[in-house]
Write an enzyme that holds these catalytic residues in place. Structure first.
Site, PDB file in Angstrom:
ATOM      1  N   GLY A  87       0.811  -1.221   0.000  1.00 39.54           N
ATOM      2  CA  GLY A  87       0.000   0.000   0.000  1.00 39.54           C
ATOM      3  C   GLY A  87       0.839   1.264   0.000  1.00 39.54           C
ATOM      4  N   ASN A 126      -2.487  -6.956   5.148  1.00 40.02           N
ATOM      5  CA  ASN A 126      -1.716  -8.207   5.066  1.00 40.02           C
ATOM      6  C   ASN A 126      -2.633  -9.433   4.976  1.00 40.02           C
ATOM      7  OD1 ASN A 126      -2.097  -6.787   7.464  1.00 40.02           O
ATOM      8  ND2 ASN A 126      -0.781  -8.131   8.638  1.00 40.02           N
ATOM      9  N   THR A 127      -2.159 -10.439   4.260  1.00 40.30           N
ATOM     10  CA  THR A 127      -2.923 -11.688   4.114  1.00 40.30           C
ATOM     11  C   THR A 127      -1.980 -12.871   4.356  1.00 40.30           C
ATOM     12  OG1 THR A 127      -2.484 -11.592   1.743  1.00 40.30           O
ATOM     13  CG2 THR A 127      -4.634 -10.837   2.450  1.00 40.30           C
ATOM     14  N   ALA A 179      -0.899 -17.060 -10.201  1.00 42.03           N
ATOM     15  CA  ALA A 179      -0.210 -17.788 -11.271  1.00 42.03           C
ATOM     16  C   ALA A 179       1.161 -17.173 -11.552  1.00 42.03           C
ATOM     17  CB  ALA A 179      -1.063 -17.770 -12.540  1.00 42.03           C
ATOM     18  N   GLY A 212      17.652 -20.330  -1.829  1.00 46.92           N
ATOM     19  CA  GLY A 212      16.200 -20.527  -1.678  1.00 46.92           C
ATOM     20  C   GLY A 212      15.471 -19.201  -1.756  1.00 46.92           C
ATOM     21  N   PHE A 213      14.291 -19.217  -2.367  1.00 48.16           N
ATOM     22  CA  PHE A 213      13.541 -17.965  -2.441  1.00 48.16           C
ATOM     23  C   PHE A 213      12.859 -17.674  -1.104  1.00 48.16           C
ATOM     24  CE2 PHE A 213      10.509 -21.097  -4.367  1.00 48.16           C
ATOM     25  CZ  PHE A 213       9.478 -21.013  -3.439  1.00 48.16           C
ATOM     26  N   CYS A 226       5.550 -13.285  -0.609  1.00 51.61           N
ATOM     27  CA  CYS A 226       4.566 -13.706  -1.609  1.00 51.61           C
ATOM     28  C   CYS A 226       4.701 -15.139  -2.115  1.00 51.61           C
ATOM     29  CB  CYS A 226       4.626 -12.769  -2.809  1.00 51.61           C
ATOM     30  SG  CYS A 226       3.873 -11.196  -2.433  1.00 51.61           S
ATOM     31  N   PHE A 257      15.420 -11.034   2.803  1.00 52.37           N
ATOM     32  CA  PHE A 257      15.131 -12.139   1.873  1.00 52.37           C
ATOM     33  C   PHE A 257      15.712 -11.895   0.477  1.00 52.37           C
ATOM     34  CE2 PHE A 257      11.811 -11.022  -1.231  1.00 52.37           C
ATOM     35  CZ  PHE A 257      11.341  -9.816  -0.744  1.00 52.37           C
TER      36      PHE A 257
HETATM   37  C1  UDX Z   1       7.662 -11.187  -5.922  1.00 54.64           C
HETATM   38  C2  UDX Z   1       7.286 -10.989  -7.404  1.00 54.64           C
HETATM   39  O1  UDX Z   1       8.485 -10.851  -8.180  1.00 54.64           O
HETATM   40  C3  UDX Z   1       6.414  -9.762  -7.556  1.00 54.64           C
HETATM   41  O2  UDX Z   1       5.975  -9.628  -8.915  1.00 54.64           O
HETATM   42  C4  UDX Z   1       5.201  -9.896  -6.646  1.00 54.64           C
HETATM   43  O3  UDX Z   1       4.400  -8.723  -6.713  1.00 54.64           O
HETATM   44  C5  UDX Z   1       5.622 -10.133  -5.212  1.00 54.64           C
HETATM   45  O4  UDX Z   1       6.486 -11.273  -5.138  1.00 54.64           O
HETATM   46  P1  UDX Z   1       9.429 -10.099  -4.272  1.00 54.64           P
HETATM   47  O5  UDX Z   1       9.072 -11.224  -3.352  1.00 54.64           O
HETATM   48  O6  UDX Z   1       9.436  -8.711  -3.724  1.00 54.64           O
HETATM   49  O7  UDX Z   1       8.448 -10.070  -5.535  1.00 54.64           O
HETATM   50  O8  UDX Z   1      10.912 -10.342  -4.842  1.00 54.64           O
HETATM   51  P2  UDX Z   1      11.522 -11.228  -6.046  1.00 54.64           P
HETATM   52  O9  UDX Z   1      12.502 -10.380  -6.745  1.00 54.64           O
HETATM   53  O10 UDX Z   1      10.502 -11.889  -6.854  1.00 54.64           O
HETATM   54  O11 UDX Z   1      12.363 -12.324  -5.251  1.00 54.64           O
HETATM   55  C6  UDX Z   1      11.751 -13.336  -4.477  1.00 54.64           C
HETATM   56  C7  UDX Z   1      12.787 -14.290  -3.952  1.00 54.64           C
HETATM   57  O12 UDX Z   1      13.344 -15.073  -4.997  1.00 54.64           O
HETATM   58  C8  UDX Z   1      13.975 -13.601  -3.272  1.00 54.64           C
HETATM   59  O13 UDX Z   1      14.346 -14.324  -2.116  1.00 54.64           O
HETATM   60  C9  UDX Z   1      15.061 -13.662  -4.317  1.00 54.64           C
HETATM   61  O14 UDX Z   1      16.358 -13.621  -3.772  1.00 54.64           O
HETATM   62  C10 UDX Z   1      14.757 -15.010  -4.973  1.00 54.64           C
HETATM   63  N1  UDX Z   1      15.266 -15.138  -6.350  1.00 54.64           N
HETATM   64  C11 UDX Z   1      14.805 -14.304  -7.335  1.00 54.64           C
HETATM   65  C12 UDX Z   1      16.169 -16.150  -6.658  1.00 54.64           C
HETATM   66  O15 UDX Z   1      16.570 -16.916  -5.781  1.00 54.64           O
HETATM   67  N2  UDX Z   1      16.605 -16.290  -7.953  1.00 54.64           N
HETATM   68  C13 UDX Z   1      16.163 -15.473  -8.957  1.00 54.64           C
HETATM   69  O16 UDX Z   1      16.597 -15.676 -10.113  1.00 54.64           O
HETATM   70  C14 UDX Z   1      15.239 -14.450  -8.639  1.00 54.64           C
HETATM   71  P1  ADP Z   2       2.025  -6.062   2.546  1.00 56.11           P
HETATM   72  O1  ADP Z   2       3.407  -6.596   2.281  1.00 56.11           O
HETATM   73  O2  ADP Z   2       0.938  -6.904   1.929  1.00 56.11           O
HETATM   74  O3  ADP Z   2       1.874  -4.605   2.238  1.00 56.11           O
HETATM   75  P2  ADP Z   2       2.276  -5.381   5.350  1.00 56.11           P
HETATM   76  O4  ADP Z   2       2.174  -6.259   6.567  1.00 56.11           O
HETATM   77  O5  ADP Z   2       3.571  -4.711   5.051  1.00 56.11           O
HETATM   78  O6  ADP Z   2       1.753  -6.255   4.124  1.00 56.11           O
HETATM   79  O7  ADP Z   2       1.180  -4.200   5.466  1.00 56.11           O
HETATM   80  C1  ADP Z   2      -0.156  -4.375   5.731  1.00 56.11           C
HETATM   81  C2  ADP Z   2      -0.608  -3.242   6.662  1.00 56.11           C
HETATM   82  O8  ADP Z   2      -2.036  -3.290   6.771  1.00 56.11           O
HETATM   83  C3  ADP Z   2      -0.062  -3.309   8.088  1.00 56.11           C
HETATM   84  O9  ADP Z   2       0.684  -2.129   8.369  1.00 56.11           O
HETATM   85  C4  ADP Z   2      -1.315  -3.425   8.970  1.00 56.11           C
HETATM   86  O10 ADP Z   2      -1.209  -2.695  10.183  1.00 56.11           O
HETATM   87  C5  ADP Z   2      -2.382  -2.818   8.080  1.00 56.11           C
HETATM   88  N1  ADP Z   2      -3.752  -3.247   8.394  1.00 56.11           N
HETATM   89  C6  ADP Z   2      -4.220  -4.500   8.563  1.00 56.11           C
HETATM   90  N2  ADP Z   2      -5.552  -4.493   8.807  1.00 56.11           N
HETATM   91  C7  ADP Z   2      -5.946  -3.202   8.780  1.00 56.11           C
HETATM   92  C8  ADP Z   2      -7.208  -2.537   8.937  1.00 56.11           C
HETATM   93  N3  ADP Z   2      -8.331  -3.213   9.162  1.00 56.11           N
HETATM   94  N4  ADP Z   2      -7.236  -1.182   8.858  1.00 56.11           N
HETATM   95  C9  ADP Z   2      -6.095  -0.493   8.615  1.00 56.11           C
HETATM   96  N5  ADP Z   2      -4.882  -1.057   8.441  1.00 56.11           N
HETATM   97  C10 ADP Z   2      -4.801  -2.387   8.521  1.00 56.11           C
END
Ligand code: UDX
Ligand code: ADP
Length: 471
Positions: free
Chosen positions: A18, A94-95, A226, A275-276, A280, A342
């Protein structure tokens, strides 16, 4: 009815998704007032801090906030006021993966999405477009609509859109400035399509229209899962091959290069690693596994589950290599772990491979010294306490030291382990590091960033992931 022109946006959730997303929307749309709200006061205070010490580290983010904050970008804990005033609301909460109950360990915990949705229903006094931004399981939009319709004041309309965020941490700002695509899912009804047009107009302030894809709601929700599952699958594939390389003497870098030159494949996301991690990949795959099982598709579930199993295997394999190489024991030995995030260019530690490695080293009763350029000390203790719930944190602290820089971290250690690909680790004065270490001095490069030959010339014994050289 013509599509609504969006003048005020509320973003619920000031986190990694956000915060940067809506800060960039504010920057690029000076005519729209954007208010980002969160229940977490210290997070909002940090977003509002006079010296811009923002709650998340993301290259380029400070400049965006500097330009837009106070102009048309606001951060607040007054969730209700921002909801009331907005035409369009992003739900970016967050989820996480559920820790207990039905689907524990797989399904997403939708508690935060549900509370945010219930809050919208409770306080809204005008119709809204509600946009799910957080990655959610399929059909969450339907649940949101049911909650909104059942709880809101009479006469109000809520159109739900799915607009998953594809930014990657560390490159969030450039990803947002110039996205490969913006995906908007809506119901294919006249009202749904109008809501979709309203959101298109927001993005059209800076994103070329041909990059804005519009699809059905469910396709949009599934596309996000996906995309992440297929990216993670590529990494697990290359990591599986790295094990073969180590056993045969092939070089995973060369294999990845050769494979990636096939234009059907492309070179990205083929870097073998320890490892990733991140918030997400694992979560979304587990979500997909849960979905497949709920749909009675066990083969599909098993297929995706294997991507996560391979990732766990890669982490375990790497920590085992460290133990095996250090003469089959690391008990009472000093192991230096460089990197805790990470990936590079973020302070985020969610699902970081470093945590698993350190847990393994501690269970072998090693002493571990950690250095990361961005991760806060408190976060490291929090993560280790969570990863090793059976050991009191005081006990963990006896086995772990956090160092202020790489050179201090490596002093008197047996081995340096690279867990995160921070660029500064390439530029360390490795000769100085060598001089302070116990001998033989080992380097385990879990990110393939170091020049192994140069290190060997200094005197190090080097193991690089995906290379079969004997040491
Ligand atoms: C990922 C997706 O890329 C992004 O599109 C989505 O919105 C959220 O999830 P993120 O988790 O921020 O983004 O980082 P990303 O660059 O995808 O890396 C994820 C993990 O994979 C990291 O730990 C990274 O080090 C690892 N990685 C990435 C590898 O080990 N090898 C690679 O070639 C690429
Ligand atoms: P993401 O990586 O998906 O952005 P984060 O944990 O970094 O996840 O951020 C999610 C944010 O949403 C947190 O700062 C949390 O406090 C906030 N949050 C969760 N539930 C609510 C809610 N009902 N109203 C307002 N903020 C919320």
């Amino acid at each position: 009815m013509a599509p609504v022109t969006v003048k005020k946006i509320c973003c619920i959730g000031a986190g990694y998704v956000g915060g940067p997303t809506c800060a960039v929307i504010a920057l690029k749309c000076p005519n729209i007032i954007v208010t980002i709200v969160d229940l977490n006061k210290s997070r909002i205070d940090a977003w509002n801090s006079p010296d811009f010490s923002l709650p998340i580290y993301e290259p380029g983010l400070v400049d965006v906030v500097k330009e837009a904050r106070g102009r048309n970008l606001f951060f607040s804990t007054d969730v209700d006021k921002a909801i009331k005033e907005a035409d369009l609301i992003f739900v970016s909460v967050n989820t996480p993966t559920k820790k207990s109950g039905v689907g524990a360990g797989f399904a997403a915990d939708l508690n935060y999405v549900e509370s945010a949705t219930r809050r919208i229903a409770a306080v809204a006094t005008s119709s809204k477009i509600v946009v799910e931004k957080s990655t959610v399981p399929m059909r969450t939009a339907e649940s949101m609509r049911t909650i909104l319709e059942a709880n809101s004041k009479p006469g109000l309309r809520f159109d739900i859109l799915s607009n998953p965020e594809f930014l990657a941490e560390g490159t969030a700002i450039s990803d947002l400035f110039s996205p490969d695509r913006v995906l908007i899912g809506s119901l294919q009804t006249p009202e749904g399509l109008d809501a979709c047009r309203s959101l298109i107009e927001v993005y059209a302030n800076w994103v070329p229209k041909e990059r804005i894809l519009t699809v059905g709601l469910w396709s949009s929700e599934l596309s996000k899962l996906a995309a992440n599952a297929m990216l993670a699958q590529r990494i697990s594939s290359i990591n599986a091959l790295s094990a073969i390389c180590e056993a045969t003497g092939a070089n995973i870098d060369e294999v990845a290069h050769a494979v990636g030159r096939d234009s059907r494949m492309g070179p990205k996301f083929l870097r073998a690693s320890v490892g990733f991690g991140g918030s997400c990949f694992q979560k979304d795959i587990l979500n997909l596994v849960y979905l497949s099982e709920s749909l009675h598709l066990p083969e599909v579930a098993a297929y995706w589950r294997q991507v996560v199993i391979m990732n766990e295997y890669q982490k375990r394999r790497f920590s085992k290599t460290v133990v095996d190489t250090l003469f089959n024991t690391i008990t009472n030995k000093n192991i230096t772990v460089l990197g805790f995030a990470f990936k590079a260019d973020t302070g985020d530690t969610r699902e970081s491979a470093a945590i698993t490695l350190i847990r393994d080293f501690l269970s072998e009763r090693a002493h571990v010294t950690i250095y990361d350029p961005q991760v806060e000390e408190a976060q490291i203790w929090y993560d280790l306490a969570e990863a090793i719930p059976d050991t009191p944190i005081e006990q963990i602290k006896k086995q772990v030291t956090i160092a202020p820089n790489a050179l201090d971290a490596a002093k008197n250690s047996e081995a340096v382990v690279i867990a995160t690909e921070w660029k500064e680790f390439i530029d360390i004065d490795w000769k100085a590091v060598y001089d302070t270490m116990n001998k033989p001095a080992f380097v385990f490069d879990g990110r393939m960033i170091l020049n192994a030959d140069a290190l060997r010339q200094i005197g190090f014994k080097v193991k690089t992931i995906g290379r079969g050289e004997k040491i």
